[in-house]
Design a protein around this motif. Structure first.
Motif, short mmCIF file in Angstrom:
data_model
loop_
_atom_site.label_atom_id
_atom_site.label_comp_id
_atom_site.label_asym_id
_atom_site.label_seq_id
_atom_site.Cartn_x
_atom_site.Cartn_y
_atom_site.Cartn_z
N UNK A 198 0.81 -1.22 0.00
CA UNK A 198 0.00 0.00 0.00
C UNK A 198 0.85 1.27 0.00
N UNK A 199 1.98 1.23 0.70
CA UNK A 199 2.81 2.43 0.83
C UNK A 199 3.86 2.54 -0.28
N UNK A 200 4.13 1.42 -0.94
CA UNK A 200 5.18 1.42 -1.95
C UNK A 200 6.56 1.62 -1.37
N UNK A 201 6.73 1.27 -0.08
CA UNK A 201 8.02 1.44 0.58
C UNK A 201 8.20 0.34 1.61
N UNK A 202 9.41 0.29 2.17
CA UNK A 202 9.70 -0.72 3.19
C UNK A 202 9.69 -0.12 4.59
N UNK A 203 9.07 1.03 4.76
CA UNK A 203 9.18 1.73 6.05
C UNK A 203 8.43 1.04 7.19
N UNK A 204 7.58 0.06 6.84
CA UNK A 204 6.86 -0.68 7.88
C UNK A 204 7.43 -2.08 8.08
N UNK A 205 8.57 -2.38 7.49
CA UNK A 205 9.14 -3.72 7.62
C UNK A 205 9.53 -4.04 9.06
N UNK A 206 9.71 -3.01 9.89
CA UNK A 206 10.06 -3.26 11.28
C UNK A 206 9.02 -4.11 11.99
#
Length: 393
Positions: free
Chosen positions: A328-336
């Motif tokens: 949804x975000x197109x990023x890995x910023x929630x991989x934590x």
């Protein structure tokens, strides 16, 4: 007299529970209270617990008091589960009213031993740690722990801060599955912490509330075992609420690892004294369930297998949520979220964003953006992921 009492601030999590109950919207999601729920939203009674209770019901012949420190079978079985290799000549133990009771009695013991004790506690930590210390009038200082940018551990800050603890001070550490962040220390980092405490003479108090919920029953105890092997004095507060699912039975234990057998005997006597001053004899039903399971090979195997199911369910939900948010975000910023362990993760959202989740999507979490992964299921994960993005987190 009673009219002189002052109103007490409501517990934020208990207040959140009441708000959730009063919400009439369909599809509301409770991610606040720290209780495991299965995919059907039920906190189940584990199979081995039911079997143990049946055995106790059939064989128990008395409800007479137990010892002030609790039953020996329970304390010995828990010592083996937590520490594996038990230094019995140095280890004192005390059955307590839940893990919370173990924390309270540990702090009372520390104050008895050192009236000038200061407690060093992570920022953030479980709010009840702070509440208990404030009520007791114990001085405490916070050490850096959570890096809001990476959602990981600020280890350099942590090391610098705990190095300031003085000889005889208490350093309160989360043994695994850090509450509220879910961000854990590595084995190598634990070894560095042990070295700092060895040098300073500060005493670690390890809160082990979630053994078995992170990387496995033994893996989650490795940090505690490392600290116990390295240091002459260690306090350990453990809970059976989560890993045995016996929340309402209030079953906990306090261990005090002493420098020698004479100090162990002093600690054991003081711990029993503290129980006597507080509630006399500790509750027995939950501890008897635990000892029945841990001392029976078949029951222990079934319990351990079900605990693994619980752990893997939470890991699966973490992986699903991280994947949904990545898409949804197109990023890995929630991989934590996938890297954290235990029941909780801290999203890093603002209080306004948390309020937006509650107002717009009927999703309830603690104001600091701690969410209970175990409150989700595979159907509600996509709902939460979309709401997180819509809230601008």
């Amino acid at each position: 007299m009673l009219s002189n009492l002052k109103p007490q601030a409501p517990d934020s999590i208990l207040k959140l529970i009441e708000e959730f109950k009063a919400d009439t919207r369909q599809g509301k999601i409770d991610l606040g209270v720290g209780v495991y729920k299965d995919p059907q939203g039920v906190t189940p009674v584990m199979r081995a617990v039911k079997a143990a209770e049946q055995r106790i019901w059939e064989t128990q012949t008395t409800k007479a008091y137990t010892g002030l420190a609790g039953e020996t079978d329970y304390r010995d079985a828990m010592a083996r589960m937590v520490l594996r290799d038990v230094p019995s000549d140095r280890l004192a133990s005390l059955a307590t009213v839940g893990g919370t009771g173990a924390i309270r009695q540990a702090l009372e013991l520390a104050r008895l031993a050192n009236p000038g004790v200061t407690v060093h506690v992570s920022n953030p930590t479980w709010p009840n740690h702070l509440s208990i210390m404030k009520f007791m009038g114990l001085p405490f200082v916070e050490y850096r722990y959570f890096d809001a940018e990476t959602r990981g551990v600020d280890f350099d800050g942590l090391k610098a801060d705990i190095a300031k603890a003085g000889k005889g001070d208490i350093v309160l550490l989360h043994g695994c599955c850090h509450n509220p962040t879910g961000a854990n220390l590595t084995p190598e980092q634990w070894a560095e912490i042990a070295a700092i405490l060895e040098k300073s003479g500060a005493i670690p108090l390890i809160d082990l509330a979630y053994q078995g919920f992170g990387d496995g029953l033994d893996a989650d105890a490795e940090a505690t075992r490392l600290i116990a092997a390295r240091l002459p004095e260690v306090l350990i507060a453990a809970s059976c609420s989560k890993n045995f699912g016996i929340y309402r039975e209030r079953t906990g234990i306090l261990f005090a690892l002493a420098e020698n057998s004479a100090a162990r005997d002093l600690a054991q006597g003081s711990m029993a004294f503290l129980n006597r001053q507080n509630y006399s004899f500790p509750p027995d039903h939950g501890s008897r369930i635990v000892s029945t399971i841990l001392t029976d090979e078949a029951l222990r195997a079934d319990w351990a297998a079900e605990l693994e199911e619980v752990r893997n369910t939470m890991l699966g939900l973490r992986a699903q949520l991280a994947s949904e948010l990545r898409d949804l975000s197109g990023s890995d910023r929630f991989d934590f979220i996938g890297q954290h362990r235990g029941m909780f993760s801290r999203l890093g959202a603002t209080p306004e964003q948390v309020q937006k989740l509650k107002t717009d999507a009927a999703i309830y979490m603690v104001g600091d953006s701690r969410l209970n992964i175990a409150g989700l299921n595979q159907h509600t994960v996509p709902v939460l992921a979309r709401a997180i993005i819509d809230a601008g987190i």
